[in-house]
Scaffold this motif. Structure first.
Motif, mmCIF file in Angstrom:
data_model
loop_
_atom_site.group_PDB
_atom_site.id
_atom_site.type_symbol
_atom_site.label_atom_id
_atom_site.label_comp_id
_atom_site.label_asym_id
_atom_site.label_seq_id
_atom_site.Cartn_x
_atom_site.Cartn_y
_atom_site.Cartn_z
ATOM 1 N N LEU A 1 -19.273 -25.239 -32.119
ATOM 2 C CA LEU A 1 -20.382 -24.800 -31.266
ATOM 3 C C LEU A 1 -20.389 -23.283 -31.127
ATOM 4 O O LEU A 1 -21.454 -22.650 -31.104
ATOM 5 C CB LEU A 1 -20.268 -25.461 -29.890
ATOM 6 C CG LEU A 1 -20.497 -26.979 -29.862
ATOM 7 C CD1 LEU A 1 -20.157 -27.535 -28.485
ATOM 8 C CD2 LEU A 1 -21.939 -27.329 -30.233
ATOM 9 N N SER A 2 -19.205 -22.692 -31.053
ATOM 10 C CA SER A 2 -19.097 -21.232 -30.960
ATOM 11 C C SER A 2 -19.720 -20.570 -32.190
ATOM 12 O O SER A 2 -20.473 -19.598 -32.061
ATOM 13 C CB SER A 2 -17.629 -20.813 -30.837
ATOM 14 O OG SER A 2 -17.472 -19.423 -31.009
ATOM 15 N N LEU A 3 -19.417 -21.105 -33.365
ATOM 16 C CA LEU A 3 -19.963 -20.533 -34.602
ATOM 17 C C LEU A 3 -21.482 -20.651 -34.666
ATOM 18 O O LEU A 3 -22.137 -19.889 -35.379
ATOM 19 C CB LEU A 3 -19.332 -21.215 -35.817
ATOM 20 C CG LEU A 3 -17.840 -20.966 -36.045
ATOM 21 C CD1 LEU A 3 -17.340 -21.797 -37.231
ATOM 22 C CD2 LEU A 3 -17.536 -19.487 -36.270
ATOM 23 N N MET A 4 -22.027 -21.612 -33.918
ATOM 24 C CA MET A 4 -23.485 -21.782 -33.873
ATOM 25 C C MET A 4 -24.101 -21.081 -32.669
ATOM 26 O O MET A 4 -25.250 -21.313 -32.332
ATOM 27 C CB MET A 4 -23.830 -23.277 -33.881
ATOM 28 C CG MET A 4 -23.496 -23.968 -35.182
ATOM 29 S SD MET A 4 -24.037 -25.700 -35.244
ATOM 30 C CE MET A 4 -22.819 -26.490 -34.178
ATOM 31 N N GLY B 1 -5.553 -25.833 -27.457
ATOM 32 C CA GLY B 1 -5.980 -25.930 -26.068
ATOM 33 C C GLY B 1 -6.306 -24.586 -25.449
ATOM 34 O O GLY B 1 -7.339 -24.417 -24.784
ATOM 35 N N LEU B 2 -5.432 -23.609 -25.659
ATOM 36 C CA LEU B 2 -5.624 -22.300 -25.039
ATOM 37 C C LEU B 2 -6.801 -21.544 -25.654
ATOM 38 O O LEU B 2 -7.541 -20.845 -24.947
ATOM 39 C CB LEU B 2 -4.340 -21.478 -25.145
ATOM 40 C CG LEU B 2 -3.170 -22.030 -24.323
ATOM 41 C CD1 LEU B 2 -1.855 -21.399 -24.760
ATOM 42 C CD2 LEU B 2 -3.401 -21.803 -22.829
ATOM 43 N N CYS C 1 -15.015 -30.438 -21.155
ATOM 44 C CA CYS C 1 -13.841 -30.064 -21.949
ATOM 45 C C CYS C 1 -12.789 -29.382 -21.093
ATOM 46 O O CYS C 1 -11.585 -29.613 -21.267
ATOM 47 C CB CYS C 1 -14.241 -29.139 -23.093
ATOM 48 S SG CYS C 1 -15.194 -29.952 -24.376
ATOM 49 N N LEU C 2 -13.224 -28.532 -20.157
ATOM 50 C CA LEU C 2 -12.274 -27.806 -19.317
ATOM 51 C C LEU C 2 -11.440 -28.776 -18.500
ATOM 52 O O LEU C 2 -10.214 -28.659 -18.433
ATOM 53 C CB LEU C 2 -13.026 -26.841 -18.402
ATOM 54 C CG LEU C 2 -12.174 -26.080 -17.381
ATOM 55 C CD1 LEU C 2 -11.132 -25.228 -18.100
ATOM 56 C CD2 LEU C 2 -13.039 -25.219 -16.484
ATOM 57 N N LEU D 1 -12.464 -19.732 -25.250
ATOM 58 C CA LEU D 1 -13.861 -19.823 -25.695
ATOM 59 C C LEU D 1 -14.789 -20.222 -24.550
ATOM 60 O O LEU D 1 -15.962 -19.857 -24.526
ATOM 61 C CB LEU D 1 -13.988 -20.836 -26.840
ATOM 62 C CG LEU D 1 -13.357 -20.426 -28.178
ATOM 63 C CD1 LEU D 1 -13.407 -21.593 -29.165
ATOM 64 C CD2 LEU D 1 -14.060 -19.205 -28.772
ATOM 65 N N LEU D 2 -14.241 -20.967 -23.569
ATOM 66 C CA LEU D 2 -15.028 -21.414 -22.418
ATOM 67 C C LEU D 2 -14.881 -20.463 -21.228
ATOM 68 O O LEU D 2 -15.263 -20.799 -20.108
ATOM 69 C CB LEU D 2 -14.591 -22.826 -22.016
ATOM 70 C CG LEU D 2 -14.818 -23.916 -23.082
ATOM 71 C CD1 LEU D 2 -14.235 -25.241 -22.620
ATOM 72 C CD2 LEU D 2 -16.306 -24.063 -23.403
#
Length: 310
Positions: A279-282, A33-34, A3-4, A39-40
């Motif tokens: 994915l963050s929420l999980m 995007g930002l 993704c990055l 998050l990454l």
């Protein structure tokens, strides 16, 4: 994840097809995007000063709102994205906060609903957007909160869900907006959590992904809209998170990066953001936690509200 790589390449290709078709919603794209980069743990991959300068070039000082791109008319959709991006960089100081708050609060109608801009379209999305914007700016007092809540409650349906307006069909995107607005205003007691939770968990399809309405195909973006709502009403344990995570990961372009709406389709920044947010929420390893109501990384939200208490 790739993704990055996908996000950084997309920012460099200013004349790409993706950039051209997003011309009118460039500010939303910047938020997607930002936030994904943050998050990454890679927000420092962009020049913050350059981004902030461009964000402010979309500002309309006469109204206090932001357009979707330079020279575009102001709308609450883009105003929230601008505020959220500035929150990411901890640079709300560049705003005339009172002017922005006056712009969005001035769009409240007599029945408690909100218009998106001067042309008057009403939608529960705008209720969430105004409430979220004002809360991030610590100016929620500028609207009639009780009327805003009453209007949202009037959009609740017999299935426990919410529509775009009273009588409108329940839809996962609208449900997020209504549940998010009620969460921010401390009004979740208006929701039948079991009834709504059942409707939301029924959105999980056999392949593990979530859809937005009955009989629709699964789509990665609902990994955010459905999951965040389930978290806010404490019913997220009613879905199979492992199957959902596998669905999202199967929608990656493993060569070029990015995430699509469903496996083997073309990737885009919208679904890349919502896939990573899901994915963050999980609590997926390596992805920062996200606040389900404010749609920002949890550390950003904590910084905004803890600082206010200090």
């Amino acid at each position: 994840m790739g993704c990055l790589r996908f996000l950084l390449l997309l920012m460099q290709k200013k004349d790409s097809f993706e950039s051209l078709v997003m011309e009118h919603i460039r500010l939303n794209g910047a938020y997607w995007g930002l936030t994904t980069l943050d998050l990454l743990h890679k927000l420092d991959a962009v020049d913050a000063d350059e981004v902030i300068q461009w964000i402010m070039s979309c500002y309309h000082p006469e109204s206090g709102g932001f357009g979707g791109n330079v020279g575009h008319d102001p709308h609450v959709l883009y105003t929230l994205s601008a505020v959220q991006v500035l929150c990411l960089f901890d640079r709300l100081d560049v705003l005339d906060v009172d002017k922005v708050a006056d712009y969005v609060s001035g769009l409240q109608n007599e029945d408690g609903s909100f218009s998106g801009d001067i042309w008057g379209e009403v939608d529960t999305r705008f209720s969430y957007i105004v409430i979220c914007t004002l809360a991030l700016l610590h100016h929620l007092h500028k609207i009639n909160v009780q009327k805003a809540v009453d209007y949202i409650v009037s959009c609740k349906n017999l299935d426990g869900g919410f529509g775009a307006m009273p009588g409108g069909e329940s839809h996962a995107g609208q449900i997020f907006c209504c549940v998010g607005a009620l969460a921010i205003t401390g009004s979740l007691h208006h929701i039948d959590r079991d009834l709504l939770g059942w409707w939301l968990c029924e959105r999980q399809c056999k392949e593990g992904g979530l859809n937005g309405r009955p009989e629709k195909l699964a789509d990665v973006c609902y990994s955010w809209w459905v999951l965040s709502s389930l978290i806010m009403i404490d019913r997220v344990h009613w879905i199979d998170k492992d199957k959902l995570a596998k669905f999202i990961l199967n929608c990656q372009d493993k060569e070029n990066g990015g995430i699509s709406d469903r496996p083997d389709n073309a990737v885009d920044i919208y679904h890349t953001y919502f896939g990573v947010a899901g994915l963050s929420l999980m609590e997926y390893p390596g992805v920062k936690p996200m606040d389900p109501a404010y749609a920002l990384p949890l550390d950003v939200v904590n910084r905004i509200f803890l600082r206010k208490r200090d």
